[in-house]
Design an enzyme around this catalytic site. Structure first.
Site, PDB file in Angstrom:
ATOM      1  N   GLN A   5      43.422  38.233  45.286  1.00 50.43           N
ATOM      2  CA  GLN A   5      43.076  36.840  45.560  1.00 50.43           C
ATOM      3  C   GLN A   5      44.247  35.914  45.212  1.00 50.43           C
ATOM      4  O   GLN A   5      44.844  36.023  44.137  1.00 50.43           O
ATOM      5  CB  GLN A   5      41.812  36.441  44.764  1.00 50.43           C
ATOM      6  CG  GLN A   5      41.276  35.057  45.074  1.00 50.43           C
ATOM      7  CD  GLN A   5      40.746  34.896  46.498  1.00 50.43           C
ATOM      8  OE1 GLN A   5      40.327  35.851  47.143  1.00 50.43           O
ATOM      9  NE2 GLN A   5      40.772  33.674  46.993  1.00 50.43           N
ATOM     10  N   ASP A  53      43.955  41.888  54.028  1.00 52.04           N
ATOM     11  CA  ASP A  53      44.339  40.484  54.183  1.00 52.04           C
ATOM     12  C   ASP A  53      45.407  40.315  55.266  1.00 52.04           C
ATOM     13  O   ASP A  53      45.752  39.183  55.621  1.00 52.04           O
ATOM     14  CB  ASP A  53      44.921  39.969  52.860  1.00 52.04           C
ATOM     15  CG  ASP A  53      43.970  39.036  52.138  1.00 52.04           C
ATOM     16  OD1 ASP A  53      43.168  38.384  52.819  1.00 52.04           O
ATOM     17  OD2 ASP A  53      44.037  38.980  50.899  1.00 52.04           O
ATOM     18  N   LYS A 104      32.805  37.038  48.418  1.00 52.53           N
ATOM     19  CA  LYS A 104      33.279  38.213  49.164  1.00 52.53           C
ATOM     20  C   LYS A 104      32.489  39.458  48.736  1.00 52.53           C
ATOM     21  O   LYS A 104      32.083  40.261  49.568  1.00 52.53           O
ATOM     22  CB  LYS A 104      34.793  38.405  48.939  1.00 52.53           C
ATOM     23  CG  LYS A 104      35.624  37.352  49.674  1.00 52.53           C
ATOM     24  CD  LYS A 104      37.095  37.320  49.292  1.00 52.53           C
ATOM     25  CE  LYS A 104      37.776  36.134  49.987  1.00 52.53           C
ATOM     26  NZ  LYS A 104      39.192  35.963  49.648  1.00 52.53           N
TER      27      LYS A 104
END
Ligand code: GUN
Length: 288
Positions: A97, A120, A53
């Site tokens: 994460q 997200d 990422k």
């Protein structure tokens, strides 16, 4: 019949090209899009995902702030970190994460992220907006799957789509996105009976089980010409695999995505897109 490969690398590149242009425009207006990542512990897969990422952000000119934390990081410390990232004007996107270590509360952690920085799309606020077709920030893997359909002009209107996943990260957001495209969506999971019969009715199968010792979507389970999207990614016999054997499923499907090189690159590309969206939203707010 042999179907068409849905190549995530190619489609992700087209998304990244668009994102790069948007980043350049934001920079001209004095905004430097920046993503903060939070990784707790040393899960090797998560470490690789976060590294990828960061690399992708760099490619399109998005800045990153890396928070790598010991597996003993407490909930109190996590809450303080999220609060400080929420209040930091130089940061536009926050990504924690997953999975988190057991002692950390996923819901408490995710809910604490400011919805406008929730790249997200997992906060209760953004999940609610998605259900009401009003979300600006949508979970990256599901929106990446929709991008794959769009790239190939695959129309979902009235199509039967079978989802094999019911998670907050994949199945539930996809359900809403597919419904918004007028698909008839059937959500299957570990307790579903007659999965094979259900899959055989599907115009589109989206599978995300991720355990080849328990499940493989074999060609026998789909109808001729079905579209198959493989969202799973897992190690099996020392190889990175999804829920299907691409070479076999493509013999029967009209379109199918491989693993690796399918949904994976799309997830990263959509994260970049969401970071630019968050930066633009924040800029809009700052003007008010
Ligand atoms: N772990 C696996 N996929 C994802 C994702 O899309 N977002 C986050 N935050 N964690 C993940």
């Amino acid at each position: 019949m042999t179907g068409t490969k849905i190549d995530g690398n190619i489609i992700a590149k087209s998304v990244k090209d668009r994102v790069k242009k948007a980043v350049d425009e934001l920079k001209l207006q004095g905004v430097n899009p920046c993503l903060a990542t939070v990784l707790v512990g040393d899960n090797p897969a998560s470490t690789t995902y976060v590294r990828n990422k960061h690399k992708a952000c760099e490619e399109v000119g998005i800045l990153t702030k890396d928070h790598k934390l010991q597996s003993t990081f407490s909930q109190k410390e996590m809450n303080e970190l999220i609060d400080s990232l929420n209040n930091d004007y130089s940061i536009h996107g926050i990504l924690v994460q997953l999975p988190l270590p057991e002692h950390l509360d996923k819901f408490e952690t995710i809910s604490r992220i400011s919805p406008i920085k929730d790249v997200d799309g997992l906060t209760p606020h953004n999940v609610g907006l998605l259900a009401m077709k009003k979300a600006a920030l949508v979970a990256c893997t599901p929106s990446g799957v929709i991008e794959m359909f769009d790239y190939h002009n695959i129309n979902l209107d009235g199509k039967i789509v079978v989802l094999i996943n019911r998670s907050n990260l994949i199945g539930k957001p996809l359900y809403h996105l597919l419904l918004a495209r007028n698909a008839t969506v059937i959500t299957c999971h570990s307790k579903t009976k007659n999965l094979k019969d259900i899959c055989q009715t599907a115009d589109v199968v989206i599978t995300a089980v991720g355990d080849r010792t328990k499940f493989t979507l074999i060609p026998d389970m789909i109808k001729d010409g079905a579209v198959v999207i493989d969202v799973a990614i897992t190690q099996h016999n020392g190889k990175l695999v999804g829920d299907t054997d691409f070479d076999k499923i493509i013999e029967k499907a009209s379109f199918a995505s491989p693993v690796p090189g399918g949904v994976g690159p799309m997830t990263v590309a959509m994260l970049l897109k969401n970071t630019v969206t968050a930066a633009s939203l924040i800029k809009g707010l700052a003007k008010q």
